[in-house]
Scaffold this motif. Structure first.
Motif, mmCIF file in Angstrom:
data_model
loop_
_atom_site.group_PDB
_atom_site.id
_atom_site.type_symbol
_atom_site.label_atom_id
_atom_site.label_comp_id
_atom_site.label_asym_id
_atom_site.label_seq_id
_atom_site.Cartn_x
_atom_site.Cartn_y
_atom_site.Cartn_z
ATOM 1 N N PRO A 1 0.806 -1.232 0.000
ATOM 2 C CA PRO A 1 0.000 0.000 0.000
ATOM 3 C C PRO A 1 0.833 1.273 0.000
ATOM 4 N N ASP A 2 2.129 1.173 0.350
ATOM 5 C CA ASP A 2 2.986 2.357 0.382
ATOM 6 C C ASP A 2 3.367 2.841 -1.004
ATOM 7 N N LEU A 3 3.010 2.108 -2.051
ATOM 8 C CA LEU A 3 3.432 2.489 -3.393
ATOM 9 C C LEU A 3 2.613 3.626 -3.992
ATOM 10 N N VAL A 4 1.394 3.785 -3.547
ATOM 11 C CA VAL A 4 0.506 4.770 -4.167
ATOM 12 C C VAL A 4 -0.131 5.644 -3.091
ATOM 13 N N HIS A 5 -0.113 6.950 -3.299
ATOM 14 C CA HIS A 5 -0.673 7.897 -2.338
ATOM 15 C C HIS A 5 -2.195 7.758 -2.275
ATOM 16 N N LYS A 6 -2.753 7.935 -1.079
ATOM 17 C CA LYS A 6 -4.205 7.819 -0.885
ATOM 18 C C LYS A 6 -4.970 8.779 -1.794
ATOM 19 N N ASP A 7 -4.437 9.981 -1.986
ATOM 20 C CA ASP A 7 -5.118 10.942 -2.863
ATOM 21 C C ASP A 7 -5.174 10.438 -4.298
ATOM 22 N N THR A 8 -4.121 9.715 -4.719
ATOM 23 C CA THR A 8 -4.111 9.166 -6.071
ATOM 24 C C THR A 8 -5.184 8.096 -6.209
ATOM 25 N N ILE A 9 -5.290 7.224 -5.203
ATOM 26 C CA ILE A 9 -6.336 6.200 -5.221
ATOM 27 C C ILE A 9 -7.701 6.859 -5.384
ATOM 28 N N GLU A 10 -7.932 7.912 -4.607
ATOM 29 C CA GLU A 10 -9.231 8.575 -4.658
ATOM 30 C C GLU A 10 -9.467 9.251 -6.009
ATOM 31 N N ASN A 11 -8.409 9.821 -6.594
ATOM 32 C CA ASN A 11 -8.536 10.409 -7.930
ATOM 33 C C ASN A 11 -8.901 9.350 -8.959
ATOM 34 N N VAL A 12 -8.263 8.178 -8.847
ATOM 35 C CA VAL A 12 -8.504 7.106 -9.811
ATOM 36 C C VAL A 12 -9.938 6.586 -9.705
ATOM 37 N N VAL A 13 -10.375 6.268 -8.471
ATOM 38 C CA VAL A 13 -11.711 5.677 -8.346
ATOM 39 C C VAL A 13 -12.810 6.703 -8.617
ATOM 40 N N LYS A 14 -12.475 7.982 -8.484
ATOM 41 C CA LYS A 14 -13.445 9.013 -8.855
ATOM 42 C C LYS A 14 -13.714 8.968 -10.356
ATOM 43 N N HIS A 15 -12.653 8.780 -11.138
ATOM 44 C CA HIS A 15 -12.797 8.733 -12.593
ATOM 45 C C HIS A 15 -13.221 7.356 -13.087
ATOM 46 N N TYR A 16 -12.775 6.313 -12.391
ATOM 47 C CA TYR A 16 -13.054 4.945 -12.803
ATOM 48 C C TYR A 16 -13.593 4.171 -11.596
ATOM 49 N N PRO A 17 -14.858 4.312 -11.259
ATOM 50 C CA PRO A 17 -15.416 3.676 -10.051
ATOM 51 C C PRO A 17 -15.221 2.167 -10.067
ATOM 52 N N ARG A 18 -14.956 1.599 -8.885
ATOM 53 C CA ARG A 18 -14.737 0.164 -8.777
ATOM 54 C C ARG A 18 -16.045 -0.624 -8.941
ATOM 55 N N LYS A 19 -17.144 -0.071 -8.437
ATOM 56 C CA LYS A 19 -18.459 -0.697 -8.591
ATOM 57 C C LYS A 19 -18.455 -2.157 -8.139
ATOM 58 N N GLY A 20 -17.899 -2.383 -6.946
ATOM 59 C CA GLY A 20 -17.891 -3.733 -6.403
ATOM 60 C C GLY A 20 -16.882 -4.660 -7.045
ATOM 61 N N TRP A 21 -15.744 -4.081 -7.509
ATOM 62 C CA TRP A 21 -14.755 -4.888 -8.218
ATOM 63 C C TRP A 21 -14.257 -6.070 -7.398
ATOM 64 N N SER A 22 -14.039 -5.902 -6.102
ATOM 65 C CA SER A 22 -13.486 -7.000 -5.303
ATOM 66 C C SER A 22 -14.407 -8.215 -5.347
ATOM 67 N N GLY A 23 -15.698 -8.010 -5.149
ATOM 68 C CA GLY A 23 -16.646 -9.114 -5.220
ATOM 69 C C GLY A 23 -16.763 -9.680 -6.620
ATOM 70 N N CYS A 24 -16.713 -8.797 -7.614
ATOM 71 C CA CYS A 24 -16.794 -9.224 -9.013
ATOM 72 C C CYS A 24 -15.626 -10.139 -9.377
ATOM 73 N N PHE A 25 -14.412 -9.739 -8.997
ATOM 74 C CA PHE A 25 -13.254 -10.535 -9.376
ATOM 75 C C PHE A 25 -13.179 -11.832 -8.570
ATOM 76 N N ALA A 26 -13.532 -11.777 -7.294
ATOM 77 C CA ALA A 26 -13.542 -12.998 -6.487
ATOM 78 C C ALA A 26 -14.501 -14.033 -7.089
ATOM 79 N N ALA A 27 -15.652 -13.577 -7.559
ATOM 80 C CA ALA A 27 -16.616 -14.479 -8.192
ATOM 81 C C ALA A 27 -16.050 -15.073 -9.479
ATOM 82 N N THR A 28 -15.307 -14.268 -10.234
ATOM 83 C CA THR A 28 -14.684 -14.754 -11.467
ATOM 84 C C THR A 28 -13.634 -15.820 -11.168
#
Length: 269
Positions: free
Chosen positions: A207-234
């Motif tokens: 987790p130290d590789l990417v700043h928290k603000d960057t994470i928030e910028n990314v998910v603001k533009h590209y929402p995860r929309k439940g990605w963790s559950g989606c990928f686990a199911a896959t």
């Protein structure tokens, strides 16, 4: 990894002083030095398309940094548009679910300044690395999703879109090996970045590789929309269809549970 993985790992690389001569008798022009450096990288297909070999062991790679670099907040920067990148983006949007597409875009700049290769090649790998996980493609082959995805990418890039052989094959190798985690041997820089991005976005590792603000910028533009559950199911779907799948190397239950238990990304899912 689709949008978020790429976007996260473009933060892993930054142009710093190692591309500027450390001792200069005369004043230098940074832009000229940078352009000359980039021209040198782009003229060599091995470097241009990310074929440089690095250790497969992520802990070795991360400990080899000259110094720990605190990640800096970064905006979501658009890649330079190229006809090839536009064609692959359109293909990925058509073929992938929204969650998978959003998981598969890109960022590179803080920790490995000497790892230089074309943004276009990295973007192609990010956009296509999970192409084998669609329901259609999981059922189309006996192969594990990363291997079939690599073949699909090679056919698309080289045969249909006319990408250079070195570029198409680099993307293919990175896709095939993006879940090939381990401690021995080597991997390409493109493959290692894809691996780092995968475990960061899917499991919250390093987790130290990417700043928290960057994470928030990314998910603001590209929402995860439940990605963790989606990928686990896959993961579970492929393992049920193909008990021999390469994904089982990461743990038949440990891996999907690790994805579901991704505390780093839980606030954004």
């Amino acid at each position: 990894m689709a949008v978020t993985q790429c976007l996260f790992i473009l933060t892993l690389m930054t142009y710093t002083t190692d591309i500027i001569p450390s001792h200069q008798a005369q004043p230098y022009n940074f832009q000229t030095v940078y352009q000359n450096h980039q021209q040198s990288v782009m003229s060599d297909p091995v470097r241009r398309h990310g074929w440089t070999a690095v250790p497969r062991d992520a802990s070795v790679v991360l400990s080899s940094r000259d110094k720990f670099q605190e990640p800096t907040p970064r905006p979501v920067n658009a890649f330079e548009k190229t006809p090839l990148a536009d064609a692959v983006t359109a293909y990925a949007k058509q073929e992938l679910s929204e969650q998978t597409f959003n998981h598969s875009q890109a960022i590179r700049h803080d920790h490995f300044p000497s790892w230089q290769f074309s943004d276009e090649t990295y973007l192609l790998a990010c956009l296509l690395h999970d192409i084998g996980t669609t329901d259609k493609n999981l059922h189309a082959t006996m192969l594990s999703f990363e291997f079939y995805g690599g073949f699909l990418a090679l056919n698309l890039l080289q045969d249909e879109l006319g990408a250079p052989k070195e570029q198409a094959e680099s993307v293919t190798e990175a896709i095939i090996r993006h879940q090939d985690l381990g401690e021995s041997g080597k991997i390409t820089v493109l493959g290692q970045l894809l691996q780092l991005a995968t475990v960061f976005d899917n499991m919250g590792l390093h987790p130290d590789l990417v700043h928290k603000d960057t994470i928030e910028n990314v998910v603001k533009h590209y929402p995860r929309k439940g990605w963790s559950g989606c990928f686990a199911a896959t993961i579970r779907k492929e393992n049920a269809l193909k008990p021999w799948a390469h994904t089982t190397k990461l743990g038949e239950e440990d891996f999907p549970k690790g994805v579901e238990g991704n505390e780093l990304m839980a606030p954004y899912d």
